[in-house]
Design an enzyme around this catalytic site. Structure first.
Site, PDB file in Angstrom:
ATOM      1  N   ILE A  60      -9.531  13.961  28.060  1.00  0.00           N
ATOM      2  CA  ILE A  60     -10.112  14.477  27.120  1.00  0.00           C
ATOM      3  C   ILE A  60     -10.925  13.272  26.324  1.00  0.00           C
ATOM      4  CG2 ILE A  60      -8.921  16.567  26.646  1.00  0.00           C
ATOM      5  CD1 ILE A  60      -7.683  15.321  24.321  1.00  0.00           C
ATOM      6  N   ALA A  81      -3.785  19.121  24.840  1.00  0.00           N
ATOM      7  CA  ALA A  81      -3.736  17.841  25.352  1.00  0.00           C
ATOM      8  C   ALA A  81      -3.274  16.742  24.277  1.00  0.00           C
ATOM      9  CB  ALA A  81      -5.134  17.289  25.827  1.00  0.00           C
ATOM     10  N   THR A  99      -5.706   9.453  23.013  1.00  0.00           N
ATOM     11  CA  THR A  99      -5.822  10.803  23.450  1.00  0.00           C
ATOM     12  C   THR A  99      -6.118  11.699  22.091  1.00  0.00           C
ATOM     13  OG1 THR A  99      -4.789  10.547  25.701  1.00  0.00           O
ATOM     14  CG2 THR A  99      -4.492  12.766  24.523  1.00  0.00           C
ATOM     15  N   THR A 124       1.184  19.949  14.733  1.00  0.00           N
ATOM     16  CA  THR A 124       2.604  20.028  14.547  1.00  0.00           C
ATOM     17  C   THR A 124       3.024  19.970  13.176  1.00  0.00           C
ATOM     18  OG1 THR A 124       4.462  18.544  14.953  1.00  0.00           O
ATOM     19  CG2 THR A 124       2.287  17.526  15.125  1.00  0.00           C
ATOM     20  N   ASP A 125       4.036  20.359  13.006  1.00  0.00           N
ATOM     21  CA  ASP A 125       4.871  20.222  11.343  1.00  0.00           C
ATOM     22  C   ASP A 125       5.004  18.751  11.198  1.00  0.00           C
ATOM     23  OD1 ASP A 125       6.777  19.887  13.190  1.00  0.00           O
ATOM     24  OD2 ASP A 125       8.367  21.371  12.370  1.00  0.00           O
ATOM     25  N   GLU A 126       5.051  17.976  12.012  1.00  0.00           N
ATOM     26  CA  GLU A 126       5.242  16.502  11.894  1.00  0.00           C
ATOM     27  C   GLU A 126       4.209  15.836  11.019  1.00  0.00           C
ATOM     28  OE1 GLU A 126       7.122  13.910  14.882  1.00  0.00           O
ATOM     29  OE2 GLU A 126       7.992  15.879  15.811  1.00  0.00           O
ATOM     30  N   TYR A 151       3.227   9.084  16.250  1.00  0.00           N
ATOM     31  CA  TYR A 151       2.740  10.276  16.896  1.00  0.00           C
ATOM     32  C   TYR A 151       2.091  11.183  15.833  1.00  0.00           C
ATOM     33  CZ  TYR A 151       3.536  14.982  18.321  1.00  0.00           C
ATOM     34  OH  TYR A 151       3.286  16.479  18.497  1.00  0.00           O
ATOM     35  N   LYS A 155      -1.557  12.871  14.983  1.00  0.00           N
ATOM     36  CA  LYS A 155      -1.847  14.151  15.011  1.00  0.00           C
ATOM     37  C   LYS A 155      -2.406  14.736  13.644  1.00  0.00           C
ATOM     38  CE  LYS A 155      -0.985  17.070  17.601  1.00  0.00           C
ATOM     39  NZ  LYS A 155      -1.776  17.530  18.793  1.00  0.00           N
TER      40      LYS A 155
HETATM   41  P1  NAD Z   1       3.354  17.486  27.154  1.00  0.00           P
HETATM   42  O1  NAD Z   1       3.595  16.194  26.829  1.00  0.00           O
HETATM   43  O2  NAD Z   1       4.416  18.344  27.799  1.00  0.00           O
HETATM   44  O3  NAD Z   1       1.976  17.819  27.778  1.00  0.00           O
HETATM   45  C1  NAD Z   1       0.913  17.243  27.307  1.00  0.00           C
HETATM   46  C2  NAD Z   1      -0.300  17.377  28.251  1.00  0.00           C
HETATM   47  O4  NAD Z   1      -1.516  16.713  27.904  1.00  0.00           O
HETATM   48  C3  NAD Z   1       0.081  16.876  29.718  1.00  0.00           C
HETATM   49  O5  NAD Z   1       0.106  17.959  30.628  1.00  0.00           O
HETATM   50  C4  NAD Z   1      -0.836  15.825  29.791  1.00  0.00           C
HETATM   51  O6  NAD Z   1      -1.038  15.605  31.296  1.00  0.00           O
HETATM   52  C5  NAD Z   1      -1.937  16.084  29.032  1.00  0.00           C
HETATM   53  N1  NAD Z   1      -2.703  14.984  28.578  1.00  0.00           N
HETATM   54  C6  NAD Z   1      -2.150  14.001  28.091  1.00  0.00           C
HETATM   55  N2  NAD Z   1      -3.152  13.062  27.667  1.00  0.00           N
HETATM   56  C7  NAD Z   1      -4.227  13.705  28.326  1.00  0.00           C
HETATM   57  C8  NAD Z   1      -5.737  13.408  28.183  1.00  0.00           C
HETATM   58  N3  NAD Z   1      -6.076  12.141  27.643  1.00  0.00           N
HETATM   59  N4  NAD Z   1      -6.560  14.139  28.719  1.00  0.00           N
HETATM   60  C9  NAD Z   1      -6.272  15.378  29.158  1.00  0.00           C
HETATM   61  N5  NAD Z   1      -4.871  15.765  29.266  1.00  0.00           N
HETATM   62  C10 NAD Z   1      -3.977  14.715  28.718  1.00  0.00           C
HETATM   63  O7  NAD Z   1       3.145  18.165  25.563  1.00  0.00           O
HETATM   64  P2  NAD Z   1       3.666  19.678  25.015  1.00  0.00           P
HETATM   65  O8  NAD Z   1       5.239  19.300  24.368  1.00  0.00           O
HETATM   66  O9  NAD Z   1       3.210  20.604  25.818  1.00  0.00           O
HETATM   67  O10 NAD Z   1       2.757  19.656  23.648  1.00  0.00           O
HETATM   68  C11 NAD Z   1       1.528  20.534  23.685  1.00  0.00           C
HETATM   69  C12 NAD Z   1       0.806  20.183  22.428  1.00  0.00           C
HETATM   70  O11 NAD Z   1       1.463  20.910  21.333  1.00  0.00           O
HETATM   71  C13 NAD Z   1       0.520  18.545  21.816  1.00  0.00           C
HETATM   72  O12 NAD Z   1      -0.768  18.675  21.240  1.00  0.00           O
HETATM   73  C14 NAD Z   1       1.822  18.706  20.829  1.00  0.00           C
HETATM   74  O13 NAD Z   1       1.279  17.619  19.890  1.00  0.00           O
HETATM   75  C15 NAD Z   1       1.663  20.146  20.170  1.00  0.00           C
HETATM   76  N6  NAD Z   1       3.103  20.200  19.652  1.00  0.00           N
HETATM   77  C16 NAD Z   1       4.136  20.319  20.418  1.00  0.00           C
HETATM   78  C17 NAD Z   1       5.434  20.656  20.120  1.00  0.00           C
HETATM   79  C18 NAD Z   1       6.781  20.604  20.789  1.00  0.00           C
HETATM   80  O14 NAD Z   1       7.767  20.803  20.373  1.00  0.00           O
HETATM   81  N7  NAD Z   1       6.532  20.286  22.056  1.00  0.00           N
HETATM   82  C19 NAD Z   1       5.604  21.276  18.617  1.00  0.00           C
HETATM   83  C20 NAD Z   1       4.400  21.294  17.852  1.00  0.00           C
HETATM   84  C21 NAD Z   1       3.181  20.982  18.482  1.00  0.00           C
HETATM   85  O1  DAU Z   2       8.204  19.292  15.248  1.00  0.00           O
HETATM   86  C1  DAU Z   2       7.429  19.453  16.482  1.00  0.00           C
HETATM   87  C2  DAU Z   2       7.636  18.192  17.498  1.00  0.00           C
HETATM   88  O2  DAU Z   2       8.757  18.332  17.844  1.00  0.00           O
HETATM   89  C3  DAU Z   2       6.567  17.959  18.089  1.00  0.00           C
HETATM   90  O3  DAU Z   2       5.381  17.852  17.443  1.00  0.00           O
HETATM   91  C4  DAU Z   2       6.632  16.840  19.154  1.00  0.00           C
HETATM   92  O4  DAU Z   2       5.391  17.011  20.308  1.00  0.00           O
HETATM   93  C5  DAU Z   2       8.015  17.111  19.848  1.00  0.00           C
HETATM   94  O5  DAU Z   2       8.468  16.017  20.824  1.00  0.00           O
HETATM   95  C6  DAU Z   2       9.023  17.398  19.091  1.00  0.00           C
HETATM   96  O6  DAU Z   2       9.455  16.053  18.144  1.00  0.00           O
HETATM   97  P1  DAU Z   2      10.821  15.722  17.905  1.00  0.00           P
HETATM   98  O7  DAU Z   2      10.966  14.358  17.932  1.00  0.00           O
HETATM   99  O8  DAU Z   2      11.776  16.496  16.650  1.00  0.00           O
HETATM  100  O9  DAU Z   2      11.428  16.170  19.214  1.00  0.00           O
HETATM  101  P2  DAU Z   2      12.604  15.413  20.257  1.00  0.00           P
HETATM  102  O10 DAU Z   2      13.286  16.417  21.320  1.00  0.00           O
HETATM  103  O11 DAU Z   2      12.166  14.179  20.581  1.00  0.00           O
HETATM  104  O12 DAU Z   2      13.862  14.965  19.224  1.00  0.00           O
HETATM  105  C7  DAU Z   2      14.415  16.286  18.723  1.00  0.00           C
HETATM  106  C8  DAU Z   2      15.730  15.737  17.870  1.00  0.00           C
HETATM  107  O13 DAU Z   2      16.790  15.107  18.285  1.00  0.00           O
HETATM  108  C9  DAU Z   2      15.128  14.549  17.025  1.00  0.00           C
HETATM  109  O14 DAU Z   2      15.715  14.592  15.712  1.00  0.00           O
HETATM  110  C10 DAU Z   2      15.515  13.266  17.748  1.00  0.00           C
HETATM  111  C11 DAU Z   2      16.822  13.867  18.302  1.00  0.00           C
HETATM  112  N1  DAU Z   2      17.136  13.365  19.701  1.00  0.00           N
HETATM  113  C12 DAU Z   2      16.230  13.212  20.602  1.00  0.00           C
HETATM  114  C13 DAU Z   2      16.522  12.661  21.881  1.00  0.00           C
HETATM  115  C14 DAU Z   2      15.355  12.757  22.746  1.00  0.00           C
HETATM  116  C15 DAU Z   2      18.459  12.647  19.792  1.00  0.00           C
HETATM  117  O15 DAU Z   2      19.329  12.904  19.183  1.00  0.00           O
HETATM  118  N2  DAU Z   2      18.683  12.093  21.207  1.00  0.00           N
HETATM  119  C16 DAU Z   2      17.794  12.126  22.030  1.00  0.00           C
HETATM  120  O16 DAU Z   2      17.943  11.556  23.260  1.00  0.00           O
END
Ligand code: NAD
Ligand code: DAU
Length: 341
Positions: A60, A81, A99, A124-126, A151, A155
């Site tokens: 992107i 992405a 990205t 994200t809520d973060e 991160y 965002k």
């Molecule tokens: P993920 O890491 O599983 O997937 C990210 C995807 O983006 C991958 O397929 C990767 O190949 C692609 N990507 C990365 N860099 C890119 C680039 N430069 N160009 C094109 N594609 C690229 O992430 P996810 O957990 O599915 O999260 C998706 C979105 O939702 C993110 O924007 C994240 O910030 C947001 N989000 C995630 C969570 C969560 O709990 N996982 C919560 C709230 C918001």
């Molecule tokens: O709140 C939304 C966010 O949630 C998204 O924006 C992010 O993309 C997503 O990765 C997630 O962030 P967190 O940092 O909250 O998720 P994670 O799964 O990494 O960690 C969840 C909680 O667990 C956090 O308090 C850290 C803790 N943790 C995580 C890992 C990987 C552990 O205790 N042990 C671990 O090994």
């Protein structure tokens, strides 16, 4: 046919969203634009209707690649992405800025150039930082920006760019902010799939700090349904907080999974805390519920059961994801090595 340009659609949430759109909107086709970083997995796209799902590998942040892939009649861009893992952003923020920040601006520019009807930024809520532990404060759409990790800061920067495009150029934008997602096809660097896959292999499960940090968990399909509602019904320029009112301490999550898998709690290993570890996230989703008419369908119990069952039934997915062998799959599926083009 209505064309949606979905970025990051080979990742965890993006692939669930693509599946939902293809299942529920028969008049939609999807251009799925994804760089296939370590988190992007072609395995996540098996079984999709090839007549309405067009995968393009691309970055992107690469303006020309985005232009080449985006059809003239693109109706909406939904930007998933991102570099998404907090721990990786602590090790190095470079890719997060490229990205999450530059990439988002490139997409906003493309949206204007192509006169795309709507731009949805999946955030994200973060971006709102960390809440006190007492349980009485919640994130609302008016909470101040207080990102604490690289991160989260990237965002938040992306949200500012989306806001600026709306304000300056009248681009029709909607921003959604969700809490922690869980469900099938999540890369096992994140807490829930990490715990499940380690436990299934009888390996220890690392818990950061005292394990009492609170996250607000939502089943991935419920998040995707809310994004679809925001795409169709959200007010231009608005932000929507998405959550399932499901706060849990990390240790409760870990223990619930081990218990459901019939594994001993002695697998838990407390490890050094994450730097700058946010203590509590909790979302007030009242605006989203009221304005978009959305409610989650899964409870924590039903969502966690579905999630655990999926990982148990898809041990090959876990094995390939963990070993990196999905690259071989990519070569077979697309006829080219990852990184070759
Ligand atoms: P993920 O890491 O599983 O997937 C990210 C995807 O983006 C991958 O397929 C990767 O190949 C692609 N990507 C990365 N860099 C890119 C680039 N430069 N160009 C094109 N594609 C690229 O992430 P996810 O957990 O599915 O999260 C998706 C979105 O939702 C993110 O924007 C994240 O910030 C947001 N989000 C995630 C969570 C969560 O709990 N996982 C919560 C709230 C918001
Ligand atoms: O709140 C939304 C966010 O949630 C998204 O924006 C992010 O993309 C997503 O990765 C997630 O962030 P967190 O940092 O909250 O998720 P994670 O799964 O990494 O960690 C969840 C909680 O667990 C956090 O308090 C850290 C803790 N943790 C995580 C890992 C990987 C552990 O205790 N042990 C671990 O090994």
């Amino acid at each position: 046919m209505r064309t949606l340009f979905v970025t990051g659609g080979a990742g965890f949430i993006g692939s669930a969203f693509v599946r939902l759109v293809l299942d529920e909107l028969p008049s939609c086709e999807v251009t799925n634009f994804d760089a296939l970083t370590y988190a992007g997995n072609p395995d996540n796209l098996t079984g999709l209707d090839a007549s309405r799902h067009h995968f393009v590998r691309g970055d992107i942040a690469d303006r020309e690649a985005v232009r080449a892939a985006m059809a003239e009649n693109t109706d909406a861009i939904i930007n998933f992405a991102a570099e998404s893992h907090v721990d990786r952003s602590i090790t190095s923020a470079d890719e997060f800025l490229r990205t999450n920040v530059v990439g988002t601006q490139v997409l906003l520019d493309a949206a204007r150039e192509r006169k795309v009807r709507r731009f949805v930024q999946v955030s994200t809520d973060e971006v709102m930082g960390s809440l006190p532990e007492d349980g009485n404060a919640y994130f609302t759409e008016n909470s101040p920006y207080e990102p604490n990790s690289p991160y989260a800061a990237s965002k938040a920067a992306a949200e500012h760019l989306v806001r600026a495009a709306h304000h300056t150029f009248s681009l029709d934008t909607v921003t959604t902010r969700c809490g922690n997602n869980y469900g099938p096809r999540q890369f096992p660097e994140k807490l829930i799939p990490l715990v499940i896959s380690n436990a299934l292999h009888d390996e220890t499960v690392p818990v950061y700090g005292d394990g009492r940090n609170v996250r607000d968990w939502i089943y991935v399909e419920d998040h995707c349904r809310a994004i679809l509602h925001a795409l169709e019904k959200g007010q231009s320029g608005a932000i929507y907080n998405i959550g399932a009112r499901n706060e849990c301490r990390n240790i409760e999550v870990v223990e619930a999974i081990l218990n459901k898998l019939g594994k001993p709690l002695s697998l838990i290993r407390y490890v050094k805390d994450r730097l700058g570890h946010d203590r509590r996230y909790a979302i007030d989703p009242a605006k989203t519920e009221a304005e978009l008419g959305w409610l989650p369908l899964e409870t924590w119990e039903s969502g966690l059961r579905k999630t655990i069952d999926w990982y148990k039934e898809n041990s090959e997915w876990i094995a390939r994801t963990r070993s990196g062998a999905y690259r071989e799959f990519y070569a077979r599926q697309y006829g080219t090595e990852v990184g070759a083009d």
